[in-house]
Write a protein that holds these residues in place. Structure first.
Motif, PDB file in Angstrom:
ATOM      1  N   GLY A 148       0.977  44.276  26.405  1.00 25.24           N
ATOM      2  CA  GLY A 148       2.162  43.909  25.624  1.00 25.24           C
ATOM      3  C   GLY A 148       2.490  42.436  25.794  1.00 25.24           C
ATOM      4  O   GLY A 148       2.411  41.902  26.901  1.00 25.24           O
ATOM      5  N   CYS A 149       2.875  41.779  24.709  1.00 27.62           N
ATOM      6  CA  CYS A 149       3.128  40.325  24.759  1.00 27.62           C
ATOM      7  C   CYS A 149       4.597  39.957  24.555  1.00 27.62           C
ATOM      8  O   CYS A 149       4.903  38.810  24.235  1.00 27.62           O
ATOM      9  N   VAL A 180       6.381  51.651  31.675  1.00 23.69           N
ATOM     10  CA  VAL A 180       6.677  51.687  33.115  1.00 23.69           C
ATOM     11  C   VAL A 180       8.052  51.102  33.420  1.00 23.69           C
ATOM     12  O   VAL A 180       8.341  50.776  34.557  1.00 23.69           O
ATOM     13  N   GLN A 236       3.605  53.519  39.114  1.00 24.57           N
ATOM     14  CA  GLN A 236       3.414  52.977  37.760  1.00 24.57           C
ATOM     15  C   GLN A 236       2.071  53.441  37.189  1.00 24.57           C
ATOM     16  O   GLN A 236       1.968  53.761  36.003  1.00 24.57           O
ATOM     17  N   ILE A 260       0.838  50.100  26.012  1.00 21.99           N
ATOM     18  CA  ILE A 260       0.696  48.637  26.061  1.00 21.99           C
ATOM     19  C   ILE A 260       1.628  48.026  27.111  1.00 21.99           C
ATOM     20  O   ILE A 260       2.530  47.252  26.793  1.00 21.99           O
ATOM     21  N   GLY A 295       3.053  40.149  34.153  1.00 20.64           N
ATOM     22  CA  GLY A 295       2.612  38.782  34.408  1.00 20.64           C
ATOM     23  C   GLY A 295       1.881  38.690  35.734  1.00 20.64           C
ATOM     24  O   GLY A 295       1.435  37.611  36.130  1.00 20.64           O
TER      25      GLY A 295
HETATM   26  N1  LIG Z   1       7.884  47.911  18.974  1.00 21.44           N
HETATM   27  C1  LIG Z   1       8.962  47.665  19.705  1.00 21.44           C
HETATM   28  O1  LIG Z   1      10.106  47.724  19.241  1.00 21.44           O
HETATM   29  C2  LIG Z   1       8.774  47.299  21.162  1.00 21.44           C
HETATM   30  C3  LIG Z   1       9.882  47.307  22.043  1.00 21.44           C
HETATM   31  C4  LIG Z   1       9.662  47.003  23.387  1.00 21.44           C
HETATM   32  C5  LIG Z   1       8.379  46.690  23.832  1.00 21.44           C
HETATM   33  N2  LIG Z   1       7.329  46.667  22.940  1.00 21.44           N
HETATM   34  C6  LIG Z   1       5.953  46.312  23.375  1.00 21.44           C
HETATM   35  O2  LIG Z   1       5.626  47.061  24.529  1.00 21.44           O
HETATM   36  C7  LIG Z   1       5.239  46.194  25.588  1.00 21.44           C
HETATM   37  C8  LIG Z   1       5.582  46.810  26.923  1.00 21.44           C
HETATM   38  O3  LIG Z   1       6.941  47.158  26.988  1.00 21.44           O
HETATM   39  P1  LIG Z   1       7.978  46.415  27.960  1.00 21.44           P
HETATM   40  O4  LIG Z   1       7.498  45.039  28.235  1.00 21.44           O
HETATM   41  O5  LIG Z   1       9.315  46.641  27.372  1.00 21.44           O
HETATM   42  O6  LIG Z   1       7.983  47.328  29.274  1.00 21.44           O
HETATM   43  P2  LIG Z   1       6.918  47.765  30.388  1.00 21.44           P
HETATM   44  O7  LIG Z   1       5.564  47.256  30.058  1.00 21.44           O
HETATM   45  O8  LIG Z   1       7.083  49.221  30.588  1.00 21.44           O
HETATM   46  O9  LIG Z   1       7.506  47.067  31.687  1.00 21.44           O
HETATM   47  C9  LIG Z   1       7.308  45.712  31.960  1.00 21.44           C
HETATM   48  C10 LIG Z   1       7.871  45.464  33.371  1.00 21.44           C
HETATM   49  O10 LIG Z   1       7.223  46.331  34.295  1.00 21.44           O
HETATM   50  C11 LIG Z   1       6.650  45.584  35.356  1.00 21.44           C
HETATM   51  N3  LIG Z   1       5.332  46.173  35.635  1.00 21.44           N
HETATM   52  C12 LIG Z   1       4.300  46.322  34.770  1.00 21.44           C
HETATM   53  N4  LIG Z   1       3.253  46.917  35.362  1.00 21.44           N
HETATM   54  C13 LIG Z   1       3.643  47.151  36.651  1.00 21.44           C
HETATM   55  C14 LIG Z   1       3.005  47.738  37.767  1.00 21.44           C
HETATM   56  N5  LIG Z   1       1.757  48.215  37.698  1.00 21.44           N
HETATM   57  N6  LIG Z   1       3.697  47.812  38.946  1.00 21.44           N
HETATM   58  C15 LIG Z   1       4.959  47.350  39.034  1.00 21.44           C
HETATM   59  N7  LIG Z   1       5.622  46.777  38.005  1.00 21.44           N
HETATM   60  C16 LIG Z   1       4.965  46.676  36.824  1.00 21.44           C
HETATM   61  C17 LIG Z   1       6.520  44.164  34.871  1.00 21.44           C
HETATM   62  O11 LIG Z   1       6.751  43.265  35.919  1.00 21.44           O
HETATM   63  P3  LIG Z   1       5.554  42.297  36.513  1.00 21.44           P
HETATM   64  O12 LIG Z   1       5.346  41.241  35.468  1.00 21.44           O
HETATM   65  O13 LIG Z   1       6.139  41.793  37.776  1.00 21.44           O
HETATM   66  O14 LIG Z   1       4.349  43.162  36.710  1.00 21.44           O
HETATM   67  C18 LIG Z   1       7.660  44.058  33.856  1.00 21.44           C
HETATM   68  O15 LIG Z   1       8.852  43.672  34.503  1.00 21.44           O
HETATM   69  C19 LIG Z   1       5.964  44.876  25.260  1.00 21.44           C
HETATM   70  O16 LIG Z   1       5.414  43.779  25.929  1.00 21.44           O
HETATM   71  C20 LIG Z   1       5.809  44.843  23.757  1.00 21.44           C
HETATM   72  O17 LIG Z   1       4.506  44.378  23.413  1.00 21.44           O
HETATM   73  C21 LIG Z   1       7.513  46.985  21.625  1.00 21.44           C
END
Ligand SMILES: NC(=O)c1ccc[n+]([C@@H]2O[C@H](COP(=O)([O-])OP(=O)(O)OC[C@H]3O[C@@H](n4cnc5c(N)ncnc54)[C@H](OP(=O)(O)O)[C@@H]3O)[C@@H](O)[C@H]2O)c1
Length: 270
Positions: free
Chosen positions: A18-19, A202, A225, A241, A245
């Motif tokens: 995810g970006c 996550v 996670q 996705i 970082g």
């Molecule tokens: N279509 C839509 O409306 C929509 C809405 C929201 C999101 N999205 C997409 O979905 C992607 C992912 O969703 P998101 O960014 O909201 O949430 P997420 O990926 O569930 O969570 C990201 C957070 O989790 C932490 N994290 C990730 N992997 C980890 C691991 N293995 N262990 C511990 N912490 C971890 C990251 O911190 P660290 O950097 O410290 O690892 C970051 O703070 C987005 O980037 C975007 O592309 C789409």
């Protein structure tokens, strides 16, 4: 890496990148460029091949940095899948064409693999939106069409208007958020060969829901996670996705696709 393969031949890795937050959040933040490029670089080096961005992420700067990281990696564009999204403000015929041209210009790419409507909007002009989408596919600027945050009814209207199969609905889905199971979306996607792309997989809130999560993680020598991701991608037609970082978390997330949960573990978590 495990894949979902659709009847039209589209093959998408179960776990992509995810970006959101790459390059900023609701506006571009150049002070994050170093961090963002390092995150993308390590994701590419680790073997992520599906990148999910949007024209609204950092007001287009996420797309710019994603394109830059791909070019600098030297990785063949054809071996990657790039998803981007058109914002609800741009769903008119000409606006969609212009929005796609903008995304391609910022990415410095010739085509998008998957182009999504980011959010539904009240009174959206879906006939016009899909006339433009169908044209973009014909012109080979977009390979596949999808939607995001759509209800079953909105998805069905989209299917009726799209000349090619709708390949995904990108929605929130995690251990802590089952709203798109309850509203019938997961079953609809599974019955109709549509990918449910789970976003925020996550997010912290989801990690505390199930007390058994920690012991299942320990049994697999995995993090909670990773188990949260393994639980998602073990479900038919579900891909995800996660964004990170942190290169260690990025590697953990990619490896989660290889964790096999037993039927009993799936049920405890489910
Ligand atoms: N279509 C839509 O409306 C929509 C809405 C929201 C999101 N999205 C997409 O979905 C992607 C992912 O969703 P998101 O960014 O909201 O949430 P997420 O990926 O569930 O969570 C990201 C957070 O989790 C932490 N994290 C990730 N992997 C980890 C691991 N293995 N262990 C511990 N912490 C971890 C990251 O911190 P660290 O950097 O410290 O690892 C970051 O703070 C987005 O980037 C975007 O592309 C789409």
């Amino acid at each position: 890496m495990n894949y979902e393969i659709l009847p039209n031949g589209l093959s998408v890795p179960k776990i992509g990148f995810g970006c959101w937050k790459i390059g900023g959040e609701h506006s571009a933040d150049p002070s994050l460029d170093g961090w963002s490029l390092a995150a993308l670089r390590s994701a590419l080096e680790l073997g992520y091949t599906h990148f999910d961005t949007a024209e609204t992420y950092a007001k287009g700067h996420s797309e710019e940095l994603t394109g830059q990281a791909v070019r600098e990696s030297g990785i063949d564009r054809e071996s990657l899948l790039i998803t981007s999204k058109v914002t609800p403000a741009h769903l008119g015929y000409q606006s969609v064409l212009d929005a796609c041209a903008g995304s391609l210009r910022r990415l410095q790419m010739d085509y998008l693999d998957i182009y999504l409507i980011h959010w539904p909007a009240p009174n959206m002009p879906l006939e016009d939106t899909f006339r433009a989408f169908n044209q973009l596919v014909e012109e080979e600027k977009v390979r596949h069409i999808g939607v995001s945050n759509f209800s079953v009814e909105q998805l069905q209207r989209s299917q009726a208007l799209c000349a090619t199969p709708i390949v995904t609905n990108q929605v929130p889905y995690s251990l802590g958020d089952r709203s798109y199971v309850k509203n019938g979306m997961l079953a609809y996607c599974q019955e109709n060969d549509i990918l449910l792309t789970a976003y925020s997989p996550v997010a912290q809130s989801g990690m505390k829901i199930n007390p058994a999560l920690g012991s299942i993680a320990d049994a697999h020598g995995a993090t909670v996670q990773q188990i949260a991701l393994a639980w998602l991608v073990q479900q038919k037609r579900v891909i995800t996705i996660p964004m990170s970082g942190n290169p260690k978390h990025q590697a953990d997330n990619l490896a989660a696709a290889g964790i096999v949960l037993s039927e009993a573990e799936m049920q405890i978590l489910g």
